[in-house]
Design an enzyme around this catalytic site. Structure first.
Site: not given
Ligand code: ZN
Lengths: 429, 252
Positions: B106, B202
């Site tokens: 991310c 995630h």
């Molecule tokens: Zn994220």
């Protein structure tokens, strides 16, 4: 007109056994000014309770204290968070004039909806409990959540009550408009080392924030032992000692927040004895440590919805190990991302292990426990099957179920049918 | 700086593997520390000795890293690591060029790219280990994901407002079977250059996808010890069932 239409819709959804927000939606469509009209001019104002964790318990405690002082209090008892939910619960109590007959309203609202509500009705008081990661897919970031709370404080007209130990919340004092009173609640400095039990630390930055010094108007929690505590105000003021029906430090800090807010609201009318007797009688809300008699053995239902809440729950209940089940769903109301389970330490469950994991993400939960070396005896994604097995295989043992919101709804419905419990939103007492 | 050995002086250890988690305080808000926990446990289960080093802004970067991990954070977290990342960009680039395995999730995936262009049009440079460029969006891409990758189907959860485009010739980490991926339009997810993996997933991604975890471990072991990775016996039934159930739910 709007009230009548809403009442019809309310009766209709009652019959269908439908959700609590629908009739509110009808009224809102018919008369968007409904809330303002109904809540305007309540003699003691409108109190909004918000923050990530402890809203339901704290609201219930504050309402109990105010009622013990003889006030007629309107609240949203179903835990129905949204503006529409507030309207829905008002419909039952409102005469056709559309004016609520109450001295004061105390409303539990989540962070985003508190602001929507404030756009309609400016709260006279707000109680801001804490900021933690929750439902990340909805609010994205805790910085954002803190911003929502600060904006609510800016909309509040008379008094704001802040958590002195949560830097995200205490800092909001600088955003409170001139002429609006700021009061704090928190833990006594002598137990500051127990703060990690109440909040997760790992996503917060050490920033240059010096918390204000508490004054005699601010309530500080001082536990005497596991169950007994008092709330201190300055050097001489104290409310307690008292013992709650709900266990744990989190419930004590909620009582401290409720007491501090009640004192700010009632000023000279506040009576210590009434606060204590009200708090000692409050039963845990639905799923917040509610104890069910399951075939002669206690079964505790514990709602978990974010890392801070799960950490607090494990700290609260971990000291008395019992047979444990964990039920994790990932519906919208649970938070769809289960990553947060990796921000909770489950080591306190290691000695006794976990009897069952269940829910849509039963295998993910078992896998998470494996990484903390916690043995899991069985994985059963179907909640009803899992509950049946849990109740029969561990019939003679005290039990506890940690569960996410929608898992709790399913389990609670099953348990209610089995053991004849009050329905969601109703109080057995 | 903090270094801790996960096991103490295990005489039967096949060797020490040093994992560096960069910015655990600022950049691991969505359970990404679970990736580090997963690798440490699996290394132990395979018979190796993991050493976890947490790198915080302002500290010296450990050049003897065998594996580097990074996660996602809030905007305020990214702002807090930018200077340190720029300061250590050369170390990270030479580690990458030298074949050190890295997994960046991310926010750190975005910072490992060429740049992040904010909604207002401001260009924030990355350290350009991966040839990707991210455009900030008002709308977030959020939800469960299934990818087809070199390590089989990989499941996870995405939550990002940036829309990422791969440069010409840049390999993606996977193809989206369910979810949005890099940008919601071209079907790609993440990026891979050499042994550096970037992804939005995630979950955290490694526990439920042990094939990916073991691939990173294999690279780290070979780098650390200069000898082939010898697998231990690990029961991955829970991970396999967690993953296959998600795949069934999302792609049938
Ligand atoms: Zn994220």
């Amino acid at each position: 007109m709007a009230v009548a239409a809403g009442k019809v819709a309310r009766a209709a959804t009652r019959l269908r056994g439908g959700g609590s927000a629908m009739p509110g939606l009808v009224v809102e469509r018919l008369d968007p000014r409904f809330l303002t009209h109904a809540l305007a001019n309540l003699p003691r104002g409108v109190v909004v309770v918000t923050g990530t964790n402890g809203k339901t318990t704290t609201t219930k405690m504050l309402v109990a204290i105010l009622r013990e002082h003889g006030l007629t209090v309107f609240t949203n008892p179903t835990g129905s968070n949204f503006t529409r939910g507030v309207i829905s619960s008002m419909l039952a109590e409102i005469p056709f004039s559309g004016r609520l007959k109450a001295d004061i309203a105390v409303l539990e609202l989540d962070e985003a909806h508190a602001l929507k509500f404030a756009a309609e009705v400016k709260p006279t008081h707000s109680l801001l409990l804490n900021v933690a990661r929750d439902q990340l897919d909805r609010f994205a970031e805790i910085d954002h959540t803190a911003k929502l709370l600060a904006e609510l404080a800016e909309q509040t007209t008379t008094g704001v009550v802040l958590n002195i130990d949560d830097s995200f919340v205490a800092r909001i004092a600088t955003r409170v408009p001139d002429g609006v009173t700021v009061t704090y609640f928190g833990v006594d400095p002598s137990i500051a080392d127990r703060l990690p039990e109440l909040q997760e630390a790992d996503v917060r930055f050490d920033d240059e924030f010096t918390p204000p010094r508490p004054t005699a108007a601010d309530g500080l929690l001082l536990p005497h032992d596991e169950r007994s505590f008092e709330v201190r105000f300055g050097l001489t003021g104290r409310v307690g000692p008292m013992v709650l029906k709900q266990r744990g430090l989190a419930a004590m800090i909620n009582a401290t927040a409720a007491t501090s807010t009640a004192k700010a609201l009632l000023a000279n009318e506040f009576r210590e004895v009434d606060a204590v007797s009200a708090l000692e009688r409050v039963t845990p809300p639905f799923g917040r440590g509610e104890v069910i008699d399951a075939d002669g053995q206690p079964l505790e239902l514990v709602l978990v919805k974010n890392p801070a809440g799960f950490t607090v729950a494990l700290g609260t209940y971990g000291s008395a190990p019992v047979t444990t089940m964990v039920a994790i769903n990932d519906n919208y109301a649970d938070g769809r991302d289960v990553s947060w389970l990796y921000d909770v330490s489950f080591e306190s469950l290691r000695d006794n292990g976990v009897a069952l994991t269940s829910g849509v993400r039963a295998y993910d939960m078992a896998l998470r426990l494996k990484y903390d070396d916690v043995a899991v005896a069985e994985v059963e994604p179907d909640l009803e099957v899992a509950l049946e097995r849990f109740l029969t295989a561990y019939k003679d043992e005290p039990k506890r179920i940690f569960c996410t919101y929608t898992a709790m709804m399913t389990l609670r419905r099953d348990l209610a049918a089995r053991y004849g419990l009050a329905k969601f939103g109703e109080d057995a007492a | 700086m903090s270094t801790s050995s996960a096991t103490s002086g295990d005489a039967t250890s096949k060797g020490r593997i040093k994992i560096v988690h960069i910015y655990p305080r600022e950049m691991s808000i969505y359970g990404d520390l679970g990736n580090t926990r997963c690798l440490a446990s699996r290394l132990r289960w395979h018979g190796y000795e993991p050493v976890i080093h947490q790198h915080h802004p302002g500290n010296d970067f450990p050049t003897d890293a065998h594996l580097v991990l990074g996660g996602g954070g809030q905007d305020s977290g990214q702002a807090r690591v930018e200077d340190d990342l720029a300061h250590n960009a050369d170390v990270l680039r030479s580690l990458a060029a030298d074949g050190a395995p890295m997994l960046m999730i991310c926010g750190m995936y975005q910072l490992f790219g060429n740049a992040f262009i904010t909604v207002e049009g401001e260009r924030l440079p990355g350290i350009a280990i991966l040839d990707v460029t991210t455009q900030g969006n008002a709308k977030r891409m959020v939800g469960p994901v299934v990818l087809e990758t070199a390590f089989g189907d990989v499941v996870g959860y995405e939550n990002h407002s940036g829309s990422t485009k791969l440069g010409p010739g840049q390999q993606p980490f996977g193809r989206v079977k369910s979810g949005m991926g890099n940008n919601g339009t071209d079907g790609t997810e993440g990026a891979v250059t050499g042994n550096v993996f970037g992804s939005y997933l995630h979950g955290p991604v490694l526990p439920a996808n042990p094939a990916l975890a073991d691939a990173l471990i294999k690279l780290a072991v070979e780098r650390a010890l200069g000898e082939p990775f010898v697998l231990g016996r690990i029961d991955d039934e829970l991970a396999d069932r967690a993953r296959t159930r998600q795949i069934h739910r999302l792609v049938g």
